[in-house]
Design a protein around this motif. Structure first.
Motif, PDB file in Angstrom:
ATOM      1  N   ALA A  25       8.424  -3.004   2.920  1.00  0.00           N
ATOM      2  CA  ALA A  25       8.802  -1.706   2.355  1.00  0.00           C
ATOM      3  C   ALA A  25       7.661  -1.123   1.518  1.00  0.00           C
ATOM      4  N   GLU A  26       7.037  -1.964   0.692  1.00  0.00           N
ATOM      5  CA  GLU A  26       5.920  -1.505  -0.135  1.00  0.00           C
ATOM      6  C   GLU A  26       4.725  -1.114   0.732  1.00  0.00           C
ATOM      7  N   GLN A  27       4.477  -1.895   1.786  1.00  0.00           N
ATOM      8  CA  GLN A  27       3.374  -1.574   2.685  1.00  0.00           C
ATOM      9  C   GLN A  27       3.580  -0.205   3.340  1.00  0.00           C
ATOM     10  N   LYS A  28       4.821   0.086   3.710  1.00  0.00           N
ATOM     11  CA  LYS A  28       5.121   1.387   4.319  1.00  0.00           C
ATOM     12  C   LYS A  28       4.969   2.517   3.312  1.00  0.00           C
ATOM     13  N   LEU A  29       5.494   2.307   2.094  1.00  0.00           N
ATOM     14  CA  LEU A  29       5.364   3.334   1.056  1.00  0.00           C
ATOM     15  C   LEU A  29       3.907   3.650   0.754  1.00  0.00           C
ATOM     16  N   LEU A  30       3.064   2.617   0.758  1.00  0.00           N
ATOM     17  CA  LEU A  30       1.640   2.791   0.468  1.00  0.00           C
ATOM     18  C   LEU A  30       0.825   3.171   1.706  1.00  0.00           C
TER      19      LEU A  30
END
Length: 119
Positions: free
Chosen positions: A52-57
């Motif tokens: 999820a964090e990888q997608k947000l970033l």
């Protein structure tokens, strides 16, 4: 995490060659956080970043990300300067996106104290 209503920040270099920077809010000039590159002080500091964090970033590879941690200097006690390792801030410098990514695995202590000479 603590400033959910603040979305625009810039990084300011304090001094050439210094590992310390100021993460300055563009929304509130009174808000600036002292941050540092943890790898200037630690050889090994693994970070877990979920999907999820990888997608947000918008991360596609590790070369896109800069890792920063907040620095605390207790008033009148510079010898107790510490890095907060539990909440690294990841910045995708290409996409100009940043996110604090809490680390909950407990591998590192909450803080690492720096041994800095007094001038």
């Amino acid at each position: 995490m603590g400033f959910e209503d603040k979305h625009e920040f810039t990084l300011l270099q304090l001094k050439d060659g210094s590992p310390f920077l100021v993460l300055q809010s563009m929304d509130d000039p009174r808000l600036g956080l002292l941050v540092a590159d943890p790898y200037s002080f630690l050889e090994d500091y693994p970070i877990r970043v979920g999907e999820a964090e990888q997608k947000l970033l918008r991360l596609q590879n590790i070369r896109q990300v800069a890792v920063l941690v907040t620095v605390s200097i207790p008033k009148g006690e510079p010898e107790k300067t510490a890095l907060n390792l539990t909440g690294p801030i990841l910045i995708n410098h290409q996409a100009k996106l940043g996110l604090q990514v809490p680390q909950v695995d407990g591998k590192f202590p909450n803080q690492v104290y720096l041994h800095m000479p007094q001038e």
